[in-house]
Design an enzyme around this catalytic site. Sequence first.
Site, PDB file in Angstrom:
ATOM      1  N   ILE A 603       0.854  -1.186   0.000  1.00  0.00           N
ATOM      2  CA  ILE A 603       0.000   0.000   0.000  1.00  0.00           C
ATOM      3  C   ILE A 603       0.893   1.240   0.000  1.00  0.00           C
ATOM      4  O   ILE A 603       1.564   1.547   0.980  1.00  0.00           O
ATOM      5  CB  ILE A 603      -0.947   0.002   1.217  1.00  0.00           C
ATOM      6  CG1 ILE A 603      -1.805  -1.269   1.216  1.00  0.00           C
ATOM      7  CG2 ILE A 603      -1.834   1.246   1.212  1.00  0.00           C
ATOM      8  CD1 ILE A 603      -2.628  -1.499  -0.038  1.00  0.00           C
ATOM      9  N   GLU A 679     -11.176  -1.205  -8.527  1.00  0.00           N
ATOM     10  CA  GLU A 679     -12.286  -2.089  -8.930  1.00  0.00           C
ATOM     11  C   GLU A 679     -12.645  -3.070  -7.806  1.00  0.00           C
ATOM     12  O   GLU A 679     -13.815  -3.255  -7.485  1.00  0.00           O
ATOM     13  CB  GLU A 679     -11.942  -2.885 -10.198  1.00  0.00           C
ATOM     14  CG  GLU A 679     -11.084  -2.163 -11.229  1.00  0.00           C
ATOM     15  CD  GLU A 679     -11.782  -1.073 -12.011  1.00  0.00           C
ATOM     16  OE1 GLU A 679     -13.012  -1.117 -12.153  1.00  0.00           O
ATOM     17  OE2 GLU A 679     -11.078  -0.156 -12.490  1.00  0.00           O
TER      18      GLU A 679
HETATM   19 MO1  MOS Z   1     -12.858   2.308 -14.361  1.00  0.00          MO
HETATM   20  S1  MOS Z   1     -14.484   1.240 -15.018  1.00  0.00           S
HETATM   21  O1  MOS Z   1     -11.560   1.540 -15.004  1.00  0.00           O
HETATM   22  O2  MOS Z   1     -13.039   3.899 -14.608  1.00  0.00           O
END
Ligand code: MOS
Length: 719
Positions: A603, A679
């Site tokens: 991180i 994501e």
């Molecule tokens: Mo995202 S769907 O990679 O902006």
Amino acid sequence: MKETTTLKKSAQTDGLSRVDGRLKVTGAARYSAEFNIKGLTYGVLVGSTIAKGSIKSLDTKQAERAPGVLTVITHLNSPKVPGYQDGKPTGNGVFKIFYDNKIYFSGQPVALVVADSFERALFGASQVKAQYNQDNHQTNLRANVNTAKAPHGDGTYKRGTEDAWKTAPVKVEQEYIIPSDIHNPMELHAIIAQWDGDDKLTVWDKTQGVQDARDEIAQIFKLKKENVQVNSKFVGGAFGSALRTWPHEVAAIIAAKALNRPVKVVLSRADMFTSVGYRPHTWQKIGIGATADGKLVGITHEAIGQTSTYENFTEGTVGVSQSLYACPNVNTSYKLVALDVGVPTWMRGPGEATGAFALESALDELSYQLNIDPIELRMRNYAQTEPQGGKPFSSKYLDEAYKMGAEHIGWNDRSPKPGTVNENGWLVGYGMGGGMFGAYRDGATVKAIMMADGNLILQTAVSDIGPGTGTAMVSIASEMMGIPAEKIRFDMGESSLPQAPTQGGSSITASVGSAVYAVCKDLKEKFQQLIGNGGTDKPDYAQVLKQHNLAKLQVTSSAQGGDERKKYAMFSWSVHFVRVKVHPATGVIKIDKVACVADSGHIVSPKTARSQIIGGAIGGIGMALMEEVVFDHRYGRIVNNNFADYHVPVNADIPQIDALFVNKPDPYINPMGAKGMGEIALIGMASAVANAVYNATGKRVRDLPITPDKLITMDVELS
Ligand code: MOS
């Protein structure tokens, strides 16, 4: 030396606060619509009221005579767009605005009214009268599944035996449905377009990628790339809607040319529902089977998503079923139904978020049938290598993530029997769901300039849609150079800066961060050359420049991945844990506790990473409980195109969300060992909520969102 100590503490424990935070909260940060260009004019779009057909007549006279109106652009008078002159109509990925009289979806822009103020343009737009030849439209996915077609090839994937789940001793077969979800960032899509002569263009544009936008605009208007400048200094949130160039951007550029004045177009919130894509309404069916001791025998995953008639949008909906678990027999199929709607687009966790809702719900259903704890079931099918091709993972600590999350949420308090825990009149349940997303890396170039006063400037053309890219890059540079963050400035959001990829696919820290790492390394080497033998690793840069009579020292470096991707399968992993309370009489759901655990490698920027996970989790809660595009299919129109009727989570809906990180570097992906997290912050969340609601109530909801009406006939005794 003191500086280094301070840095280590701040960078390695809490992390930097957002470097542009003060600008954002004080209003000093300027977003694309906020530039006061001399002579600025204001454009308002007029949308089609029919979903399919053609424009019979357009009466713009009254609009043109309205106070302050400067021009009304339609297909009847639009200047020719050079990139449109290939003789083909709208289609194949290009929507040609104001090109002909064809209507493909309700809300499609048919006119742009430009005036000397926004209010006058808005009034002018109300005066445009359109008549249409209406054709029969289709906007209903479920009524049209018989027309579903594979977008390429036959759309199928298979390993092992087809439909092997059917032969398993324990099995689940169910359908899972998600509605369309709309991108609703706080900042509306907006552009200001200004021409300088016939062949030079500057735009201030909400975009996730200034250089991709530059290239697309240059192509549409047949301009030299270097004659197009795209600026996107601050972006007020984007989840994929700003990954491409949309018709309203082209409209503003057309109008600016026609008027020879700068034109600003800001979409209305209603326009956001039709004009910049969305997560597509998708039907899925999963068949999953296991042995009595919980070893997966087979998974069959079918998905049918909606798209538009003029362009196919595809996403990796069934990919999770191919890669998340060790399962010998997997077959998937993916098809599209073309409807008279605007084209969908990528939206945070595109494909995987939809697919994971189905797969992780089905796995939960299977766990109850097997009477095996959902985490234990996942551990019995843990993929030690990439299930599709057997490649080793570059890193995978999902097992640790399961443990961390379970402990944090208090998973031991979960009753394996649904509908059995009652707390002051509320039913209590726990659920979990996992996510995965490819850990990508693109090439990027960064220029570093060490100034005489010891301040460092970094420059690259990336834009920051909210995750805190500037903060992460400054963190990396601060570590590398051994200087405090306050002495580092990160310039971005202009297409003329050194090459950087579009911010998307959870890849920017890995991509641009690697280039920041490389340029800092090279800059340090340059200093070492100046100093000669015996220099320290972290010299006083200002002192060295002074000694050598230099006003600055600069270097430009690029970084890109090598062939590590050929050897390793690279993914980020997440797991979300949710505790819910459901009111048995009203079906009201309260999210009580949330713990999200990410395996995102090292991180780099802990504070902004935490915020990013929280944001994704909230998006997932919205997907699970509230968000839903509602069509009136009689008219082919969206009826809830506003914040009163399309619900997104607000503060009162969201409890404390705890973001936890495994925080172990990936040894192969890049020098920082960082993997993406944008994501996976969302992927799997909707299933965690649905699974918790089932655990609380015994009611399995397979069509999102889980609104109270779907719960008030519960299979449990009311107490
Ligand atoms: Mo995202 S769907 O990679 O902006």
